[in-house]
Design a protein around this motif. Structure first.
Motif, PDB file in Angstrom:
ATOM      1  N   GLN A  44       0.817  -1.205   0.000  1.00  0.00           N
ATOM      2  CA  GLN A  44       0.000   0.000   0.000  1.00  0.00           C
ATOM      3  C   GLN A  44       0.856   1.261   0.000  1.00  0.00           C
ATOM      4  OE1 GLN A  44      -2.714  -0.268   3.312  1.00  0.00           O
ATOM      5  NE2 GLN A  44      -3.414  -2.321   2.744  1.00  0.00           N
ATOM      6  N   ARG A  45       2.180   1.133   0.354  1.00  0.00           N
ATOM      7  CA  ARG A  45       3.074   2.286   0.399  1.00  0.00           C
ATOM      8  C   ARG A  45       4.091   2.282  -0.729  1.00  0.00           C
ATOM      9  NH1 ARG A  45       3.073   0.010   5.414  1.00  0.00           N
ATOM     10  NH2 ARG A  45       5.229  -0.708   5.258  1.00  0.00           N
ATOM     11  N   MET A  46       4.378   1.100  -1.303  1.00  0.00           N
ATOM     12  CA  MET A  46       5.407   0.985  -2.328  1.00  0.00           C
ATOM     13  C   MET A  46       5.042  -0.168  -3.253  1.00  0.00           C
ATOM     14  SD  MET A  46       8.374  -0.842  -0.012  1.00  0.00           S
ATOM     15  CE  MET A  46       7.910   0.067   1.479  1.00  0.00           C
ATOM     16  N   GLN A  47       5.643  -0.192  -4.425  1.00  0.00           N
ATOM     17  CA  GLN A  47       5.429  -1.312  -5.331  1.00  0.00           C
ATOM     18  C   GLN A  47       6.225  -2.525  -4.839  1.00  0.00           C
ATOM     19  OE1 GLN A  47       7.229  -1.379  -9.314  1.00  0.00           O
ATOM     20  NE2 GLN A  47       5.191  -1.770 -10.153  1.00  0.00           N
ATOM     21  N   VAL A  48       5.556  -3.699  -4.795  1.00  0.00           N
ATOM     22  CA  VAL A  48       6.190  -4.952  -4.375  1.00  0.00           C
ATOM     23  C   VAL A  48       5.989  -5.973  -5.491  1.00  0.00           C
ATOM     24  CG1 VAL A  48       6.230  -6.795  -2.656  1.00  0.00           C
ATOM     25  CG2 VAL A  48       5.768  -4.446  -1.947  1.00  0.00           C
ATOM     26  N   ILE A  49       7.079  -6.615  -5.906  1.00  0.00           N
ATOM     27  CA  ILE A  49       7.027  -7.644  -6.949  1.00  0.00           C
ATOM     28  C   ILE A  49       7.604  -8.932  -6.365  1.00  0.00           C
ATOM     29  CG2 ILE A  49       7.801  -8.320  -9.253  1.00  0.00           C
ATOM     30  CD1 ILE A  49       8.042  -5.370  -9.943  1.00  0.00           C
ATOM     31  N   LEU A  50       6.797 -10.015  -6.392  1.00  0.00           N
ATOM     32  CA  LEU A  50       7.231 -11.316  -5.910  1.00  0.00           C
ATOM     33  C   LEU A  50       7.426 -12.242  -7.107  1.00  0.00           C
ATOM     34  CD1 LEU A  50       4.818 -11.869  -2.861  1.00  0.00           C
ATOM     35  CD2 LEU A  50       7.082 -10.828  -2.873  1.00  0.00           C
ATOM     36  N   LEU A  51       8.615 -12.825  -7.220  1.00  0.00           N
ATOM     37  CA  LEU A  51       8.909 -13.817  -8.249  1.00  0.00           C
ATOM     38  C   LEU A  51       8.995 -15.168  -7.546  1.00  0.00           C
ATOM     39  CD1 LEU A  51      11.792 -11.850 -10.041  1.00  0.00           C
ATOM     40  CD2 LEU A  51       9.369 -11.819 -10.615  1.00  0.00           C
ATOM     41  N   THR A  52       8.097 -16.101  -7.881  1.00  0.00           N
ATOM     42  CA  THR A  52       8.058 -17.350  -7.144  1.00  0.00           C
ATOM     43  C   THR A  52       7.632 -18.498  -8.053  1.00  0.00           C
ATOM     44  OG1 THR A  52       7.112 -18.486  -5.246  1.00  0.00           O
ATOM     45  CG2 THR A  52       5.681 -16.929  -6.393  1.00  0.00           C
ATOM     46  N   CYS A  53       8.066 -19.691  -7.671  1.00  0.00           N
ATOM     47  CA  CYS A  53       7.632 -20.900  -8.368  1.00  0.00           C
ATOM     48  C   CYS A  53       6.627 -21.678  -7.532  1.00  0.00           C
ATOM     49  CB  CYS A  53       8.845 -21.775  -8.695  1.00  0.00           C
ATOM     50  SG  CYS A  53       9.746 -22.329  -7.213  1.00  0.00           S
ATOM     51  N   ARG A  54       6.271 -21.150  -6.359  1.00  0.00           N
ATOM     52  CA  ARG A  54       5.415 -21.869  -5.408  1.00  0.00           C
ATOM     53  C   ARG A  54       4.007 -21.318  -5.470  1.00  0.00           C
ATOM     54  NH1 ARG A  54       7.815 -20.400  -0.276  1.00  0.00           N
ATOM     55  NH2 ARG A  54       6.700 -22.131   0.688  1.00  0.00           N
ATOM     56  N   SER A  55       3.192 -21.934  -6.309  1.00  0.00           N
ATOM     57  CA  SER A  55       1.829 -21.447  -6.505  1.00  0.00           C
ATOM     58  C   SER A  55       0.989 -21.584  -5.252  1.00  0.00           C
ATOM     59  CB  SER A  55       1.181 -22.210  -7.666  1.00  0.00           C
ATOM     60  OG  SER A  55      -0.172 -21.847  -7.808  1.00  0.00           O
ATOM     61  N   LYS A  56       1.087 -22.730  -4.581  1.00  0.00           N
ATOM     62  CA  LYS A  56       0.257 -22.959  -3.408  1.00  0.00           C
ATOM     63  C   LYS A  56       0.576 -21.978  -2.285  1.00  0.00           C
ATOM     64  CE  LYS A  56      -0.844 -26.431   0.118  1.00  0.00           C
ATOM     65  NZ  LYS A  56      -0.563 -27.799   0.615  1.00  0.00           N
ATOM     66  N   ALA A  57       1.858 -21.682  -2.109  1.00  0.00           N
ATOM     67  CA  ALA A  57       2.258 -20.828  -0.983  1.00  0.00           C
ATOM     68  C   ALA A  57       1.638 -19.447  -1.075  1.00  0.00           C
ATOM     69  CB  ALA A  57       3.780 -20.735  -0.942  1.00  0.00           C
ATOM     70  N   PHE A  58       1.424 -18.945  -2.298  1.00  0.00           N
ATOM     71  CA  PHE A  58       0.922 -17.584  -2.455  1.00  0.00           C
ATOM     72  C   PHE A  58      -0.467 -17.557  -3.072  1.00  0.00           C
ATOM     73  CE2 PHE A  58       4.748 -15.364  -1.300  1.00  0.00           C
ATOM     74  CZ  PHE A  58       5.750 -16.295  -1.532  1.00  0.00           C
ATOM     75  N   ARG A  59      -1.154 -18.687  -3.037  1.00  0.00           N
ATOM     76  CA  ARG A  59      -2.478 -18.743  -3.644  1.00  0.00           C
ATOM     77  C   ARG A  59      -3.481 -17.862  -2.910  1.00  0.00           C
ATOM     78  NH1 ARG A  59      -3.700 -24.488  -3.777  1.00  0.00           N
ATOM     79  NH2 ARG A  59      -2.266 -24.537  -5.549  1.00  0.00           N
ATOM     80  N   HIS A  60      -3.330 -17.713  -1.597  1.00  0.00           N
ATOM     81  CA  HIS A  60      -4.289 -16.930  -0.799  1.00  0.00           C
ATOM     82  C   HIS A  60      -4.018 -15.430  -0.828  1.00  0.00           C
ATOM     83  CE1 HIS A  60      -0.819 -17.309   1.862  1.00  0.00           C
ATOM     84  NE2 HIS A  60      -1.268 -16.250   2.512  1.00  0.00           N
ATOM     85  N   VAL A  61      -2.938 -15.019  -1.461  1.00  0.00           N
ATOM     86  CA  VAL A  61      -2.519 -13.614  -1.396  1.00  0.00           C
ATOM     87  C   VAL A  61      -3.232 -12.806  -2.470  1.00  0.00           C
ATOM     88  CG1 VAL A  61      -0.578 -12.037  -1.528  1.00  0.00           C
ATOM     89  CG2 VAL A  61      -0.284 -14.294  -0.491  1.00  0.00           C
ATOM     90  N   ASP A  62      -3.814 -11.694  -2.077  1.00  0.00           N
ATOM     91  CA  ASP A  62      -4.431 -10.772  -3.036  1.00  0.00           C
ATOM     92  C   ASP A  62      -3.357  -9.940  -3.696  1.00  0.00           C
ATOM     93  OD1 ASP A  62      -7.438 -10.161  -1.128  1.00  0.00           O
ATOM     94  OD2 ASP A  62      -7.137 -11.353  -2.948  1.00  0.00           O
ATOM     95  N   GLY A  63      -3.337  -9.930  -5.004  1.00  0.00           N
ATOM     96  CA  GLY A  63      -2.346  -9.137  -5.725  1.00  0.00           C
ATOM     97  C   GLY A  63      -2.555  -9.255  -7.220  1.00  0.00           C
ATOM     98  N   ASN A  64      -1.826  -8.456  -7.967  1.00  0.00           N
ATOM     99  CA  ASN A  64      -1.889  -8.474  -9.431  1.00  0.00           C
ATOM    100  C   ASN A  64      -0.996  -9.600  -9.945  1.00  0.00           C
ATOM    101  OD1 ASN A  64      -2.221  -7.638 -12.155  1.00  0.00           O
ATOM    102  ND2 ASN A  64      -0.276  -6.560 -12.027  1.00  0.00           N
ATOM    103  N   ARG A  65      -1.595 -10.622 -10.543  1.00  0.00           N
ATOM    104  CA  ARG A  65      -0.836 -11.784 -11.022  1.00  0.00           C
ATOM    105  C   ARG A  65      -0.439 -11.586 -12.480  1.00  0.00           C
ATOM    106  NH1 ARG A  65      -2.874 -13.733  -6.537  1.00  0.00           N
ATOM    107  NH2 ARG A  65      -1.908 -15.588  -5.620  1.00  0.00           N
ATOM    108  N   ILE A  66       0.835 -11.806 -12.743  1.00  0.00           N
ATOM    109  CA  ILE A  66       1.406 -11.582 -14.072  1.00  0.00           C
ATOM    110  C   ILE A  66       1.940 -12.915 -14.590  1.00  0.00           C
ATOM    111  CG2 ILE A  66       3.226 -10.407 -15.361  1.00  0.00           C
ATOM    112  CD1 ILE A  66       2.990  -8.116 -13.367  1.00  0.00           C
ATOM    113  N   VAL A  67       1.574 -13.236 -15.830  1.00  0.00           N
ATOM    114  CA  VAL A  67       2.008 -14.474 -16.476  1.00  0.00           C
ATOM    115  C   VAL A  67       3.040 -14.124 -17.534  1.00  0.00           C
ATOM    116  CG1 VAL A  67       1.277 -16.490 -17.806  1.00  0.00           C
ATOM    117  CG2 VAL A  67      -0.224 -15.548 -16.021  1.00  0.00           C
ATOM    118  N   LEU A  68       4.185 -14.817 -17.525  1.00  0.00           N
ATOM    119  CA  LEU A  68       5.208 -14.565 -18.528  1.00  0.00           C
ATOM    120  C   LEU A  68       4.743 -15.091 -19.880  1.00  0.00           C
ATOM    121  CD1 LEU A  68       8.506 -15.459 -16.628  1.00  0.00           C
ATOM    122  CD2 LEU A  68       7.358 -13.257 -16.840  1.00  0.00           C
ATOM    123  N   PRO A  69       4.986 -14.356 -20.966  1.00  0.00           N
ATOM    124  CA  PRO A  69       4.555 -14.802 -22.291  1.00  0.00           C
ATOM    125  C   PRO A  69       5.232 -16.110 -22.682  1.00  0.00           C
ATOM    126  CG  PRO A  69       5.117 -12.475 -22.297  1.00  0.00           C
ATOM    127  CD  PRO A  69       5.565 -13.030 -20.987  1.00  0.00           C
TER     128      PRO A  69
END
Length: 876
Positions: free
Chosen positions: A851-876
């Protein structure tokens, strides 16, 4: 700083152009399997911002895809302070850089310098690996596995944070002891590393060079091997992820956990209600105790007030007696000056009368001469000229407007003085019957109405005596003010020859009307004197008078007066000056009298107030004593204190029961379970399609791979690591540096680092309740304290180290945001070793930070972050 898009081409595994966009201001999550290039994208970002386009180092050469001879290219679109910027950079071949933004377009070294100034970093060493020069973004863009290191921020961040903290707490670490210890330790440390830049030297430098070469060889070999097996790994990963998702959807533990959480929620709500009731009871007991305290304080205050009021009464009485003597002296002086002023005014009036009489005789003479000239033309112009004379006289009576304004002001002052006189006097009407004799102050009198200004005694025959006392302190000044106002007004009215201001206004109106009529009359006279060329008479009334006067007819003679007007006017001026000087002296005396009266009035009021305060203080003490004497009040206070202590103990027990359950955490856990289940279903559909696509691709590809080359490269790297670690261990034995610096700066650091500790503790308290943090002089997290036991960061688990490293970075980011630095947080594959509870807490903290700064998470663990609200980006 807000990243908007990233485009790479010919950069390591991305031979073909790849564009990633859709980044938002808050939390962005890129969830992709291993080996899809997430870490490569982060490295491309670092290259675009921190590596100069002209560099030819080993790091830059590693950007080129293996086996190709192409030019790596990176394009980044980003926002800083609300302004859009575009950075384009190409390495190795036809090198170039272009920075485009609100200030125009810059290229080559000018673009590099502008980029450094915009983002707050410095030019690094020739190898492009100087982390000390990368500024805030170098600390907050965390590559894979680097988050495990709980280390000091880079030099630019330290300097920036030092500046913010020095402004906040006004303290810095240092001193003679600190400087002496640092000098000794730097000499020992310099044998293996340069103290200024922390660059390795000697054997350590050679070992690191060997390790870097072995690492690069291993990376190249493993890159070829990864490309060979990429398709198979992706298929296995997708199938494994699908199995995990299906297992998670069918997991009975999740349903059981949700039922348990709902039960805990009900218990927590009940405990919260009990705590609220205990809080109310304690509040009532606290108010009773405060009321008992207030009664004792009122008794103390009342006793103090009685003593102070008695002392003040004595002081006020002495001041009033002195002021009475002063007013008597001032009244005598004013009366003498008023008499002198009256004499001066009469002398001036006599001189003005002599001057007025002389001017009247001069006017008579002038009028007679005019009459002689008017007789010559009265046959033709008698009526007109008679009217003209009347109008001239009326117009000459006009008064100056400023003089009329003075008259109006004097009339207002007279009215005000009369009002004060009537308000400050006592009017006594006396009716006598039966031939009774009236004496006023011992003198016989026949008046029936008297205005009393001072204490006056009325004796009515033998019937008795009446003493009238008007209000004290104003008897002399109001009479003097009224007399002065009346006399000054009458003098000005006599000087102007009018009875009042209204008469003067009416006189001016008549004069103005006469002037207007006179102008019209003169035009009529001019028209009535057309002239006669036959007799040589020119046109106009003046020519007519001159012509007829030349005929020789004689008018009545008038003797010229022999008055010396200049001498008379000088005498009037002298008399007026004498009157002004006398009036000024009288005014000063009147002001002194008024000042003395105001002083005695004030002191009289103060004395009365002191008397009232003394009476009120006694009544207040009596009122307070109605509640009981001091002994009974103190006994009531002690009983109230005991009751409040008992209620406080009950409140503590209730709060302890409520604290056992975190109601908000339970609700968030339930929400996260529901959200994870929903997203697992969506992910199963996505993975099913992905597996079908990968199986079709694998059917078309062969299976060859350089596994042997990769194994040899790993063995060489392990040997280089062992040699390098041995030398690094030797350098790290200089632990005396940390301890000496901690001892020298311990006291100052507690003050200086308090803002950092406070911000970091805000996050750590949620992760590790009841833990305290400690930072070193270099702003690195050195350890924490739990249950009275100090623990070094190196002794903590890898998961806890990673969590603390991320939280301390967030604390520094908050400080840098307050200083206006461009901030964004990028974490590559974070929270690998976090358990479910801590992972959920950490993701909640990251969502709040977004809410104060831009945060970008790069992860291979779908389950770990499945509950997190955020903008999901898919690599082409």
């Amino acid at each position: 700083m807000i990243l908007r898009s990233l485009e790479v081409a010919n950069f390591r595994k991305f031979r073909d152009p790849l564009r990633v966009d859709g980044f938002t201001d808050g939390l962005n999550i890129v969830v992709e399997p291993n080996e899809t290039g997430k870490s490569t994208l982060l490295e491309a970002l670092r290259a675009a911002f921190f590596i100069r386009h002209s560099a030819k180092t080993e790091l830059v050469r590693s950007y080129v895809p293996i086996g190709d001879d192409v030019a790596p290219r990176v394009t980044v679109e980003f926002m800083v302070n609300g302004q859009p910027w575009t950075l384009e950079k190409q390495f190795m071949k036809s090198t170039s850089v272009r920075l485009t933004g609100s200030g125009g377009r810059r290229e080559s070294d000018a673009a590099e310098d502008a980029l450094q100034e915009l983002l707050g970093f410095e030019r690094g060493n020739n190898r492009g690996s100087d982390s000390e020069a990368r500024g805030p973004l170098g600390m907050l863009w965390v590559e894979q596995a680097s988050a495990f290191a709980v280390e000091s921020p880079n030099r630019i961040v330290r300097d920036t944070v030092h500046g913010v903290l020095e402004a906040e707490v006004g303290a810095v670490t240092g001193g003679r002891r600190f400087d002496a210890i640092r000098t000794n330790i730097e000499m020992a440390y310099g044998a293996l590393r340069t103290p200024a830049t922390r660059k390795s030297r000697g054997d350590l430098s050679a070992a690191e060079s060997r390790l870097a070469a072995a690492t690069l060889a291993r990376q190249e070999a493993e890159g070829a091997f990864r490309e060979y097996e990429q398709s198979l790994n992706e298929l296995d990963s997708a199938k494994a992820r699908l199995r995990l998702v299906e297992r998670d959807l069918a997991d009975p533990d999740s349903a059981e956990e949700r039922r348990k959480l709902e039960a805990d929620q009900k218990v927590a709500e009940t405990a919260s209600l009990r705590s609220a009731a205990a809080e109310a009871q304690h509040g009532h007991a606290d108010e009773v105790a405060k009321a008992a305290t207030a009664r004792i304080e009122r008794l103390d205050a009342a006793e103090l007030r009685v003593g102070e009021a008695a002392h003040e009464l004595v002081i006020r009485q002495k001041a009033k007696d002195k002021a009475q003597a002063d007013i008597d002296a001032a009244a005598a002086d004013e009366k003498m000056l008023r008499s002198t002023l009256n004499d001066a005014r009469k002398a001036r009036e006599a001189k003005e009368k002599d001057l007025s009489d002389a001017r009247g005789r001069m006017r008579v003479f002038t009028a007679a001469a005019g009459a002689r000239r008017a007789i010559d033309a009265r046959q033709a112009l008698a009526d007109l000229e008679a009217r003209e004379r009347v109008l001239q006289e009326d117009a000459a009576l006009a008064l100056d407007e400023d003089a009329l304004d003075d008259i109006a002001q004097l009339e207002r002052e007279e009215v005000a003085a009369l009002a004060r006189f009537e308000a400050g006097t006592v009017k006594v009407d006396v009716e006598l019957s039966g031939g009774a004799l009236l004496r006023i102050d011992g003198e016989a009198s026949t008046v029936t109405s008297v205005d009393v200004l001072a204490v006056t005694r009325f004796e009515i025959g033998d019937a008795g005596t009446v003493v009238v006392r008007p209000p004290q302190g104003s008897d002399r000044s109001i009479e003097a003010d009224l007399a002065a106002a009346c006399e000054q007004l009458a003098d000005r009215l006599r000087a102007l020859g009018i009875a009042s201001h209204a008469a003067g206004v009416a006189r001016n109106e008549r004069a103005a009307s006469a002037a207007r009529e006179l102008k019209a009359l003169r035009a009529q006279i001019s028209a009535a004197s057309p002239g006669d060329p036959t007799i040589g008479l020119a046109a106009g009334a003046d020519a007519l008078r001159a012509f007829v006067a030349g005929l020789g007819e004689t008018a009545a003679d008038a003797a010229a007066p022999d008055d010396d007007l200049d001498a008379l006017e000088a005498a009037v001026t002298d008399a007026r000056l004498a009157e002004v000087a006398t009036a000024a002296k009288h005014e000063e005396g009147r002001v002194a009298l008024s000042k003395a009266e105001r002083a005695i009035a004030t002191l009289t009021a103060d004395l009365a107030a002191a008397v009232r305060e003394s009476d009120a203080a006694g009544q207040s003490l009596e009122t307070v004593l109605k509640d009981g004497d001091r002994a009974s009040l103190e006994a009531a206070f002690a009983a109230a204190q005991r009751d409040r202590a008992a209620k406080l103990e009950l409140l503590g027990q209730a709060r302890a029961g409520a604290k056992a359950f975190d109601l908000d955490a339970i609700k968030r856990r339930i929400e996260n379970l529901d959200r994870a289940a929903s997203r697992a279903g969506d992910e199963r559909l996505e993975l099913t399609g992905r597996i079908a696509s990968l199986e079709a691709t694998i059917a078309r590809e062969g299976a060859v791979g350089p596994a042997g080359r990769a194994a040899e490269a790993r063995e060489e790297e392990l040997a280089a690591v062992a040699a390098c670690e041995r030398l690094r261990h030797e350098a790290d034995t200089l632990e005396m540096l940390r301890q000496a610096l901690a001892d020298a700066a311990n006291e100052a650091s507690r003050t200086f680092l308090a803002p950092v500790t406070r911000r970091a503790a805000r996050y750590v308290e949620r992760l590790l309740p009841g833990c305290g943090l400690s930072f070193g002089e270099g702003l690195e997290l050195t350890g924490l304290s739990r249950a009275g036991v100090d623990e070094s960061c190196g002794d903590l688990s890898r998961g806890t180290q990673e969590q603390l490293a991320i939280l301390t970075r967030l604390a520094f980011a908050d400080l840098l945001l307050e200083d206006g630095a461009p901030i964004s947080l990028i974490l590559d594959d974070p929270l690998v070793y976090s358990d479910d509870a801590r992972l959920e807490t950490m993701t909640d903290i990251l969502q709040e930070a977004a809410q104060r700064m831009q945060v970008i998470l790069l992860t291979c663990r779908s389950k770990a972050f499945r509950h997190v609200d955020g903008n999901r980006i898919v690599l082409p």
